[in-house]
Design a protein around this motif. Structure first.
Motif, PDB file in Angstrom:
ATOM      1  N   THR A 171       0.680  -1.137  -0.443  1.00 38.12           N
ATOM      2  CA  THR A 171       0.155   0.030   0.219  1.00 38.12           C
ATOM      3  C   THR A 171       0.257   1.289  -0.198  1.00 38.12           C
ATOM      4  OG1 THR A 171      -0.199   0.305   2.906  1.00 38.12           O
ATOM      5  CG2 THR A 171      -1.499  -1.430   1.203  1.00 38.12           C
ATOM      6  N   GLY A 172       0.111   2.625  -0.391  1.00 38.55           N
ATOM      7  CA  GLY A 172       0.917   3.583  -0.469  1.00 38.55           C
ATOM      8  C   GLY A 172       1.067   3.689   1.424  1.00 38.55           C
ATOM      9  N   GLY A 173       2.286   5.009   1.818  1.00 36.61           N
ATOM     10  CA  GLY A 173       2.462   5.871   2.606  1.00 36.61           C
ATOM     11  C   GLY A 173       2.686   6.748   2.772  1.00 36.61           C
ATOM     12  N   GLY A 174       3.213   7.261   4.112  1.00 38.87           N
ATOM     13  CA  GLY A 174       2.534   9.491   4.063  1.00 38.87           C
ATOM     14  C   GLY A 174       3.749   8.890   3.808  1.00 38.87           C
ATOM     15  N   LEU A 175       5.005   8.731   4.007  1.00 43.22           N
ATOM     16  CA  LEU A 175       6.371   9.334   3.777  1.00 43.22           C
ATOM     17  C   LEU A 175       6.644   9.916   2.103  1.00 43.22           C
ATOM     18  CD1 LEU A 175       8.873   9.318   5.430  1.00 43.22           C
ATOM     19  CD2 LEU A 175      10.034   6.873   4.373  1.00 43.22           C
ATOM     20  N   THR A 176       6.199   9.322   1.408  1.00 47.22           N
ATOM     21  CA  THR A 176       5.894   9.091  -0.419  1.00 47.22           C
ATOM     22  C   THR A 176       5.292  11.090  -0.942  1.00 47.22           C
ATOM     23  OG1 THR A 176       6.770   7.374  -0.573  1.00 47.22           O
ATOM     24  CG2 THR A 176       6.307   8.733  -2.345  1.00 47.22           C
TER      25      THR A 176
END
Length: 392
Positions: free
Chosen positions: A180-185
């Motif tokens: 899944t996606g993530g807040g760091l990117t």
């Protein structure tokens, strides 16, 4: 070397030996038991280290770190500003910081250009001080996906299998997939959005398992968690059950996690107490409760800090463990999450995580009794990795 202490926590079924001792022969544990018995087994003239008010326990394991990140407000920008030589030196400093607080094994779940593999070799050779490193090398992500800047962008099943094979050949001990996606990117997929199809995930897991390596899946979204479980991953990282509307734990998927013996690493920030201010009290309470539900259901949780991401320093494992105490878990289970249970999840349960003959002499000595007061894990008296005492 003979180490004596008020208590020895062996890590075996909650065993605590009062007035105990550990005999170390070179890199390994030769014997453990009551002090008088082990003293009788020690060769004449064996060096003695006595800790009469302390506890000896297995060295701690942080199952989720990123040595390539600096734990600052924008770790990605800092990473991109450093060349590999400078970054390697920074990573060495971070590794030593982990060792200094009693972490003797870490699982690094994503670096750049194989630098963590290079660091692991330097630590093994003794040129750099640090814990044993289990490295994922380059994490697998789609074009523009979460942590694309680490170099693991792939498109389609053939490229996925190729990257897994390259990581295996380079010496990786685990494969990391960004399901899944993530807040760091910045600008990437949302944390709840899936990044790979079921067929792509299945191919990645198949390729890794053919090589004998486990798969760790970064999975925030409920859909991504379900897909990762169906594909047969070995550990779930974060596992926050996010949906576009909030959170949604799925009981059927939770049952699969337990049935398939999948370990879950919530990767709790050392600054977890700040989350109500960051996300709001209600959302933070919901996030906390999801971890409690998994713990109560019998999910095999392991300790990790996500060290390296924003404000998650490399000295925060004990602060992270306090989160589980806040949830109501008993101290013995919390310590197991950072020793024996983590060792099982990382595939090194036959080498470390317990104090038993034949195991690597990875030891932590702390003042007080961590079974009675978890914060005593911060009162470090001595750290040993592979039988060598850490000297700052």
């Amino acid at each position: 070397m003979l180490i004596t202490a008020a208590r020895v926590m062996t890590g075996t079924l909650g065993e605590v030996i009062t007035d105990g001792a550990v005999l170390v022969d070179d890199r390994t544990i030769a014997a453990v038991g009551p002090r008088t018995d082990i003293e009788a087994q020690a060769p004449a003239g064996e060096p003695l280290l006595s800790f009469p008010d302390s506890t000896v326990l297995p060295g701690l394991i942080d199952a989720h770190v990123h040595l390539a990140f600096d734990a600052g407000p924008d770790p990605v920008a800092t990473l991109q500003d450093r060349d590999d030589d400078g970054l390697f030196k920074d990573m060495g400093v971070r590794a030593e910081r982990l060792l200094s607080i009693g972490v003797t094994t870490v699982r690094d779940l994503g670096d750049r250009n194989g630098l963590t593999l290079r660091l692991a070799e330097a630590i093994s050779s003794g040129t750099v001080a640090g814990p044993h490193i289990i490295s994922a090398a380059t994490p697998v992500t789609p074009p523009g996906g979460h942590c694309w800047f680490l170099g693991g962008e792939v498109s389609g099943i053939d490229e996925i299998r190729s990257l897994v094979r390259r990581n295996v050949a380079a010496g990786a001990k685990v494969i990391k997939v960004m399901e899944t996606g993530g807040g760091l990117t910045k600008g990437g997929a949302k944390s709840w959005e899936s990044q790979f199809s079921p067929d792509e995930l299945a191919a990645l897991v198949d390729e890794a398992h053919q090589a004998g390596l486990p798969v760790a899946a970064h999975a925030h979204g409920a859909d991504g968690i379900a897909a990762a479980v169906e594909a047969g991953v070995d550990t779930l990282e974060h596992c926050t059950w996010m949906t576009p509307e909030g959170f949604g734990l799925r009981e059927d998927v939770l049952a699969q996690i337990i049935a398939q013996d999948i370990h879950v690493c919530p990767a709790v920030s050392p600054h977890w107490q700040m989350l109500p201010k960051v996300f709001g009290p209600e959302k933070a309470a919901a996030m906390f409760d999801l971890v409690r539900q998994m713990a109560d259901a019998g999910v095999r949780l392991i300790a990790g800090t996500d060290a390296g991401v924003q404000r998650a320093g490399f000295d925060g494992l004990v602060s992270s463990l306090a989160f589980y105490e806040h949830l109501g878990l008993h101290n013995d289970r919390i310590i197991e999450m950072a020793t024996t249970e983590a060792a099982r999840a990382l595939g090194v349960a036959d080498q470390t995580g317990r104090i038993t003959p034949g195991y690597t002499a990875d030891l932590l000595v702390v003042d007080g009794d961590p079974l009675a007061d978890l914060s005593s894990l911060s009162a470090v008296k001595a750290v040993f990795t592979a039988g060598a005492r850490y000297q700052p």
